[in-house]
Design an enzyme around this catalytic site. Structure first.
Site, PDB file in Angstrom:
ATOM      1  N   ALA A   1      38.817-115.434  55.590  1.00  0.00           N
ATOM      2  CA  ALA A   1      39.370-115.550  56.941  1.00  0.00           C
ATOM      3  C   ALA A   1      39.448-114.169  57.582  1.00  0.00           C
ATOM      4  O   ALA A   1      39.462-113.146  56.897  1.00  0.00           O
ATOM      5  CB  ALA A   1      40.757-116.183  56.879  1.00  0.00           C
TER       6      ALA A   1
ATOM      7  N   GLY B   1      38.556-118.180  52.558  1.00  0.00           N
ATOM      8  CA  GLY B   1      38.260-119.307  53.445  1.00  0.00           C
ATOM      9  C   GLY B   1      36.828-119.763  53.339  1.00  0.00           C
ATOM     10  O   GLY B   1      36.518-120.943  53.570  1.00  0.00           O
TER      11      GLY B   1
ATOM     12  N   GLU C   1      36.833-122.085  50.472  1.00  0.00           N
ATOM     13  CA  GLU C   1      37.536-123.312  50.870  1.00  0.00           C
ATOM     14  C   GLU C   1      36.629-124.210  51.714  1.00  0.00           C
ATOM     15  O   GLU C   1      36.652-125.431  51.575  1.00  0.00           O
ATOM     16  CB  GLU C   1      38.812-122.962  51.635  1.00  0.00           C
ATOM     17  CG  GLU C   1      39.883-122.337  50.749  1.00  0.00           C
ATOM     18  CD  GLU C   1      41.167-122.040  51.497  1.00  0.00           C
ATOM     19  OE1 GLU C   1      42.127-122.810  51.345  1.00  0.00           O
ATOM     20  OE2 GLU C   1      41.199-121.043  52.239  1.00  0.00           O
TER      21      GLU C   1
ATOM     22  N   GLU D   1      42.882-114.193  48.080  1.00  0.00           N
ATOM     23  CA  GLU D   1      44.051-114.136  48.975  1.00  0.00           C
ATOM     24  C   GLU D   1      45.270-113.525  48.307  1.00  0.00           C
ATOM     25  O   GLU D   1      46.056-112.825  48.948  1.00  0.00           O
ATOM     26  CB  GLU D   1      44.396-115.555  49.478  1.00  0.00           C
ATOM     27  CG  GLU D   1      43.394-116.134  50.447  1.00  0.00           C
ATOM     28  CD  GLU D   1      42.300-116.948  49.764  1.00  0.00           C
ATOM     29  OE1 GLU D   1      41.636-117.733  50.455  1.00  0.00           O
ATOM     30  OE2 GLU D   1      42.117-116.799  48.537  1.00  0.00           O
TER      31      GLU D   1
END
Length: 764
Positions: free
Chosen positions: A103, A149, A152, A174
């Site tokens: 992200a 992300g 994910e 993260e």
């Protein structure tokens, strides 16, 4: 490293957007250049009945899931789902070496409240859930980093194809930023690879190579990389990957490729065992205990990850998603996350050469001294393809150094990071010798000889007699001023300090020291070499102890005083690790070497006077006289035995401590007081280095302290610690210690300025 491993990742391109128009049965591609119509980060092309979605952030070297990218991705997916001519989709990156690196951190940092971040998480969850439940199969074609992300998104797709490439790694880093996977990762990963594997990935943040990812069940199919042809290997590989992914998409639609893989007997047994709540609870309990042991509870993210996984597994997906989004929001607002994200940005900044491109590349590097440091520098140099000469004065020393380099590379072979052929090929770049032959070709010479100014002057003169006038001379001294070493040089503009940290192949920091005579090109060359060696670099001004040694010395002096006041080494270690240091103060002294600590204490004591006092330096000298030099001699504060991790306190140290015993003052001797006595001396010296211009900026100060000295990562470095803790509160504590111990705790003027004006911050 107390729950956090050393951290680091992060061109403008002209994007041409392809669209497909339909006219009855015919289809044709064309380019749209209108700024109104063109999408900048995501576009797609229809190949028959398959939509190929290409990701390419034109503003960055890597793709990140920004608001902009998510918006375009949502628009495109809606168009694909609405188009009856499309039966499946392939998601691929046009950027070499990167699928999606995670992200956009700036997007998270821009949020002002927990609720804002929670909403970001929930938007990501919704988008990925739509992809997961897509009526048209979506295939993730992965080449390069697929992290955070990005992973994910990939695991929300129905099928994953990845290249067999060292650069293709999957992971959830993260936790290294004080966060958790916030777009469904905590819910999908355990179901996909099992609880143990999911916890290992999410709690360590380690990268998984594509071959291992396939074994784990993260990836369905591997694709070989291609060599050069009419196009570059990267372009050919991406095209080939796309071709394979498109075939897979059609195979899935035609039911030729099953999405559900037949489980092995072992997997069935594992699923059966995991169906019992008491087994799962045992795993949660064991993992939590390990986390607490490693982090001392100083890092909230790992505990929140366990909480989210447990909520999903025990209460259902809705509860799991809610826990994930809420905890993601809470973590983003913590001081720990801000500290770790600050370190991440600092690493990115310290991996750039702010001194420009050097006039000449260092192609041949010579190293003087094949001891622990010299051999370590040689290893990280040959490992990156630099032709390296390793010189020592004795055959025994040279053989030991070369063996150390071989062992370091052979360990990589054992871990299958490199092949035996690659190891031998790398070693062929190393030449060991006892004389100066070949030094005339050297572009840089790094000396790693004894910390004695006379010896350093001797080798400098010898080097200048046999090298070209353009050759750079770098000293690996840890405390001697570079200007004093350069005093013997006929070309002081070519003399620079390059302070490596032990063990060189594992410690990420390189501290480069410049004098007022060091040329900018010399500095640029030193930085370029360090970057090639894979180091995070800070460039500091010259002076006794430079920056890192100067900060560490007063803290170790205080640690000696604490030992003299009756605190045993294990308790001292417990107090320092309890504050967030990865290594306790007594263990650190053993690792540095008691003899080195005594030598530095004497040198800096002469340079800075009583301000650098604390414990009695004679205590260290007595230890050295008895042969207690730390880990390297098998005895220091602790006893060391080969192959044993457990270490006992050296019983003979107690006799020495009895000779130098001091009576503690109860007013400043609580556990908390001892912690702040150690930390405040470190921090005060760091701030003074910035005040005196030794440091260029607070960012490099934080990076140097964390990556070179093990300052608690959860605090983000000494400067971020002052910002977060409060300069006024720190000064208040120091004034109390100052009443007892004198000028060793006198706050420096810059720290006092920040204490008087709370609006002043080192980090904006």
């Amino acid at each position: 490293m107390a729950g956090v491993r050393a951290l680091g990742l992060l061109s403008r391109l002209t994007v041409r957007q392809r669209y497909t128009l339909f006219s009855d049965a015919s289809r044709r591609n064309f380019s749209v250049t209108s700024s109104l119509m063109a999408r900048t980060h995501v576009n797609y092309e229809i190949k028959g009945d398959v939509a190929v979605i290409r990701i390419n952030d034109p503003t960055s070297k890597v793709n990140t899931l920004s608001v902009h990218m998510q918006k375009e991705m949502t628009e495109i997916m809606d168009e694909i789902w609405a188009n009856n001519a499309i039966t499946s989709a392939v998601l691929i990156s046009s950027k070499p070496g990167c699928f999606i690196a995670g992200a956009d951190i700036n997007m998270i940092q821009a949020c002002k409240s927990t609720e804002e971040v929670t909403n970001l998480s929930q938007e990501g969850q919704k988008m990925f859930e739509k992809i997961e439940k897509s009526p048209k199969p979506v295939i993730a074609a992965i080449n390069g980093s697929c992290l955070g992300g990005g992973l994910e998104l990939a695991i929300a797709c129905q099928y994953r194809v990845a290249t067999k490439n060292k650069k293709t790694v999957l992971g959830t880093p993260e936790v290294l930023l004080g966060l958790l996977p916030g777009a469904g990762g905590t819910q999908r990963l355990p179901k996909m690879i099992g609880l143990p594997g999911a916890f290992d990935m999410m709690l360590t943040g380690r990268n998984i190579r594509s071959d291992k990812a396939k074994k784990m069940g993260l990836v369905h199919q591997l694709v070989d990389t291609l060599g050069p042809g009419l196009k570059s290997p990267e372009e050919r590989t991406i095209e080939y990957l796309e071709e394979i992914a498109v075939d897979c998409a059609r195979g899935i639609v035609n039911k030729k490729i099953p999405l559900a893989k037949e489980k092995s007997m072992m997997q069935k047994i594992q699923d059966y065992i995991m169906s019992y709540p008491f087994v799962r609870n045992q795993i949660y309990s064991t993992v939590q205990k390990k986390v607490m042991k490693q982090t001392k509870g100083l890092y909230p993210a790992p505990l929140k990850i366990i909480e989210c996984v447990k909520a999903g597994m025990e209460q259902g997906l809705d509860a799991g998603y809610l826990a994930e989004s809420q905890n993601f929001g809470k973590l983003a607002m913590t001081s720990e996350s801000r500290a770790l994200i600050g370190l991440y940005h600092g690493q990115v900044a310290c991996k750039k050469n702010r001194f420009g491109v050097p006039k000449k590349d260092v192609k041949t590097l010579a190293i003087l001294g094949a001891g622990l440091m010299g051999a370590g520098i040689a290893q990280v140099s040959v490992d990156k393809g630099i032709n390296t000469i390793l010189k020592d004065t004795t055959l025994e020393g040279l053989n030991r150094g070369q063996q150390q380099v071989y062992k370091g590379l052979n360990d990589k072979t054992k871990k299958k990071s490199i092949t035996s052929f690659e190891r031998d090929s790398t070693l062929s770049s190393l030449t060991g010798q006892l004389d100066y032959s070949g030094f005339q070709k050297a572009d840089m010479v790094i000396e790693a000889v004894f910390e004695d100014i006379a010896i350093k002057h001797k080798v400098l003169k010898e080097v200048e007699a046999v090298t070209s006038p353009e050759c750079i001379f770098a000293s690996n001294t840890s405390a001697l001023p570079i200007k004093d070493i350069a005093a013997a040089s006929t070309r002081p503009e070519k003399v620079v300090g390059m302070h490596y940290f032990s063990p060189v192949d594992k410690m990420q920091l390189l501290e480069i020291i410049t004098t007022d005579k060091t040329s900018k090109d010399t500095t640029a060359s030193a930085v370029a070499v360090g970057l090639k060696q894979g180091k995070i670099i800070i460039v500091v001004g010259d002076g006794p102890g430079f920056y890192t040694t100067r900060c560490l010395a007063p803290m170790l002096a205080e640690a000696v005083r604490v030992l003299q006041e009756g605190v045993d080494p294990k308790k001292l270690d417990s107090l320092t690790t309890g504050f967030g240091f990865p290594v306790g103060a007594a263990t650190l002294a053993d690792e540095v070497g008691i003899d080195v600590a005594a030598h530095v204490a004497e040198d800096l004591g002469k340079a800075f006077g009583s301000r650098f006092g604390g414990g009695d330096p004679e205590l260290l000298k007595t230890m050295v006289e008895k042969g207690f030099k730390g880990r390297k001699s098998g005895k220091g504060c602790y006893l060391y035995q080969p192959g044993l991790k457990h270490k006992d306190v050296n019983p003979e140290l107690e006799e020495i401590l009895e000779l130098y015993k001091m009576t503690p003052n109860p007013a400043v001797s609580s556990d908390s007081d001892v912690q702040y006595r150690l930390v405040s001396r470190f921090v005060n010296e760091a701030v003074l280095c910035l005040q005196e211009g030794i440091l260029a900026n607070p960012v490099e100060g934080d990076i140097g302290a964390v990556f070179g000295l093990g300052f608690p990562p959860c605090l983000g470095g000494p400067f971020r610690f002052v910002d977060t803790f409060g300069a006024d509160k720190l000064v208040e504590k120091m004034r109390r210690f100052e009443e007892v111990y004198g000028n060793q705790f006198t706050p420096c003027p810059l720290l006092l300025d920040h204490a008087k004006d709370p609006s002043k911050k080192f980090h904006k």
